[in-house]
Write a protein that holds these residues in place. Structure first.
Motif, PDB file in Angstrom:
ATOM      1  N   LEU A 297       0.843  -1.193   0.000  1.00 26.84           N
ATOM      2  CA  LEU A 297       0.000   0.000   0.000  1.00 26.84           C
ATOM      3  C   LEU A 297       0.882   1.248   0.000  1.00 26.84           C
ATOM      4  CD1 LEU A 297      -2.330  -1.221   2.880  1.00 26.84           C
ATOM      5  CD2 LEU A 297      -2.982  -1.047   0.466  1.00 26.84           C
ATOM      6  N   MET A 298       0.283   2.406  -0.217  1.00 33.28           N
ATOM      7  CA  MET A 298       1.050   3.655  -0.173  1.00 33.28           C
ATOM      8  C   MET A 298       1.675   3.880   1.203  1.00 33.28           C
ATOM      9  SD  MET A 298      -0.640   6.401  -2.702  1.00 33.28           S
ATOM     10  CE  MET A 298      -2.360   6.037  -2.414  1.00 33.28           C
TER      11      MET A 298
ATOM     12  N   ILE B  60      -0.417  -5.309   0.817  1.00 29.53           N
ATOM     13  CA  ILE B  60      -1.788  -5.401   0.301  1.00 29.53           C
ATOM     14  C   ILE B  60      -2.374  -6.771   0.657  1.00 29.53           C
ATOM     15  CG2 ILE B  60      -3.136  -5.586  -1.842  1.00 29.53           C
ATOM     16  CD1 ILE B  60      -1.240  -3.454  -3.059  1.00 29.53           C
TER      17      ILE B  60
ATOM     18  N   PHE C   6      -6.894  -8.965   2.361  1.00 25.73           N
ATOM     19  CA  PHE C   6      -6.207  -8.065   1.427  1.00 25.73           C
ATOM     20  C   PHE C   6      -6.862  -6.700   1.503  1.00 25.73           C
ATOM     21  CE2 PHE C   6      -8.913  -7.402  -2.175  1.00 25.73           C
ATOM     22  CZ  PHE C   6      -9.683  -8.530  -2.275  1.00 25.73           C
ATOM     23  N   ILE C   7      -6.060  -5.707   1.209  1.00 22.16           N
ATOM     24  CA  ILE C   7      -6.479  -4.343   1.529  1.00 22.16           C
ATOM     25  C   ILE C   7      -6.545  -3.505   0.259  1.00 22.16           C
ATOM     26  CG2 ILE C   7      -5.871  -2.278   2.861  1.00 22.16           C
ATOM     27  CD1 ILE C   7      -4.632  -4.330   4.913  1.00 22.16           C
ATOM     28  N   GLU C   8      -7.714  -2.884   0.105  1.00 22.52           N
ATOM     29  CA  GLU C   8      -8.031  -2.117  -1.103  1.00 22.52           C
ATOM     30  C   GLU C   8      -7.893  -0.622  -0.814  1.00 22.52           C
ATOM     31  OE1 GLU C   8     -12.235  -2.263  -1.716  1.00 22.52           O
ATOM     32  OE2 GLU C   8     -12.157  -1.076  -3.559  1.00 22.52           O
ATOM     33  N   GLU C   9      -7.227   0.101  -1.726  1.00 26.07           N
ATOM     34  CA  GLU C   9      -7.118   1.567  -1.594  1.00 26.07           C
ATOM     35  C   GLU C   9      -8.220   2.221  -2.434  1.00 26.07           C
ATOM     36  OE1 GLU C   9      -2.664   1.851  -2.521  1.00 26.07           O
ATOM     37  OE2 GLU C   9      -2.775   2.749  -0.532  1.00 26.07           O
ATOM     38  N   LYS C  10      -9.046   3.018  -1.789  1.00 28.35           N
ATOM     39  CA  LYS C  10     -10.191   3.640  -2.451  1.00 28.35           C
ATOM     40  C   LYS C  10     -10.015   5.153  -2.583  1.00 28.35           C
ATOM     41  CE  LYS C  10     -13.937   0.524  -0.897  1.00 28.35           C
ATOM     42  NZ  LYS C  10     -14.658   0.231  -2.144  1.00 28.35           N
ATOM     43  N   LEU C  11     -10.878   5.769  -3.386  1.00 29.37           N
ATOM     44  CA  LEU C  11     -10.984   7.236  -3.410  1.00 29.37           C
ATOM     45  C   LEU C  11     -11.893   7.716  -2.272  1.00 29.37           C
ATOM     46  CD1 LEU C  11     -11.445   7.895  -7.236  1.00 29.37           C
ATOM     47  CD2 LEU C  11      -9.415   8.405  -5.863  1.00 29.37           C
ATOM     48  N   ILE C  12     -13.002   6.999  -2.068  1.00 28.10           N
ATOM     49  CA  ILE C  12     -13.981   7.425  -1.067  1.00 28.10           C
ATOM     50  C   ILE C  12     -13.380   7.362   0.338  1.00 28.10           C
ATOM     51  CG2 ILE C  12     -15.969   6.776  -2.499  1.00 28.10           C
ATOM     52  CD1 ILE C  12     -16.268   4.241  -0.817  1.00 28.10           C
ATOM     53  N   HIS C  13     -14.047   8.019   1.283  1.00 23.99           N
ATOM     54  CA  HIS C  13     -13.563   8.105   2.667  1.00 23.99           C
ATOM     55  C   HIS C  13     -12.132   8.650   2.688  1.00 23.99           C
ATOM     56  CE1 HIS C  13     -17.017   6.205   4.722  1.00 23.99           C
ATOM     57  NE2 HIS C  13     -17.170   5.624   3.553  1.00 23.99           N
TER      58      HIS C  13
ATOM     59  N   GLY D  65      -9.663   8.731   0.471  1.00 22.12           N
ATOM     60  CA  GLY D  65      -8.616   7.759   0.109  1.00 22.12           C
ATOM     61  C   GLY D  65      -8.523   6.641   1.138  1.00 22.12           C
TER      62      GLY D  65
ATOM     63  N   VAL E 287      -7.281   0.359   8.022  1.00 23.61           N
ATOM     64  CA  VAL E 287      -8.567   0.268   7.322  1.00 23.61           C
ATOM     65  C   VAL E 287      -9.689   0.927   8.135  1.00 23.61           C
ATOM     66  CG1 VAL E 287      -7.854  -1.903   6.232  1.00 23.61           C
ATOM     67  CG2 VAL E 287      -9.307  -1.969   8.276  1.00 23.61           C
TER      68      VAL E 287
END
Lengths: 154, 154
Positions: free
Chosen positions: A51-52, A57, A77-84, A86, A123
């Motif tokens: 992840l950043m 991940i 596993f960990i997803e990077e989103k725009l919502i919330h 980022g 998360v």
């Protein structure tokens, strides 16, 4: 909570192929004829992706018994989103406990371990899909029913 | 099926920040105060991550109208598993259509586009979580109810 004496929990590694992790997964679903090379390629790929914030991940976890065999496994596993702003979402997948290891609360221990990994990664929520018959188990782990899973097969 | 005249579909790009993609996502949930720099960092990260077969892990899609504005967006990200002989699963996430664009079947078009991306990447199934009230819509898109979503909030 704690594991039975002699049992340990840690990240999955390449040598777990020989400790029977794929046999454990057959308790869950079709595993197919995955070679050790293919297995190692997937595990290496999982180990490389971050992840950043630098955390992994893919977080595959195994429980090892006092005979040095894999008896349970699970993934977050960990997803990077725009919502919330980022935000990060943890997805719990492929939880399996060896059939002869029931009654030792290994499943519950595994979920707690995966929740801790997700929390440390930052998360804002963790989700998973399951059969309605497992709802009670996941409620005991602190989860709440949040909707339905829809699936499209190819 | 086809888009209304003047509408196009393509992968999300950095300049879509200025075309209002975050406004579209507010129809779905909290977006928060994401800066253009943070947005670009996430989009760049998404563009860098690939599967072992070379296809992208993250596949964010936008529909652009004849005014060069984002009017709908959705994502399919692809998970590499051990099960199903190292199989791939597509996860559809964060489908949003701008409120003033209802009735144009943009949601259905978007799902078909994401299904095609998943198919080309080689997934054996595509899953998504939704509110039970949207079950009928996803059935029309070829999906079937496959269980429940459990959620843990941090």
């Amino acid at each position: 909570m704690s594991l039975p004496e002699g049992y340990t929990v840690r990240r999955l590694q390449e040598s777990d192929f020989k400790r029977g992790v794929l046999d454990v997964l057959t308790a869950l679903t079709t595993v197919g004829d995955l070679s050790e090379l293919q297995f190692n390629n997937i595990v290496t790929k999982w180990d490389c992706l971050t992840l950043m914030n630098g955390k992994p991940i893919y977080n595959p976890v195994v429980i090892i018994n006092d005979q040095d065999q894999v008896v349970a496994t699970g993934m977050i596993f960990i997803e990077e989103k725009l919502i919330h702003t980022g935000g990060l979402v943890g997805h719990i997948e492929d939880i399996a406990v060896r059939n002869d290891q029931q009654g030792k609360k290994l499943g519950k221990f595994l979920i707690e371990e995966l929740k801790t990994i997700g929390q440390k990664a930052g998360v804002y929520k963790i989700i998973l899909d399951c059969d309605p018959k497992n709802e009670g188990f996941y409620e005991k782990c602190g989860f709440k029913n949040a909707g339905i899973e829809m699936q499209y097969r190819l």
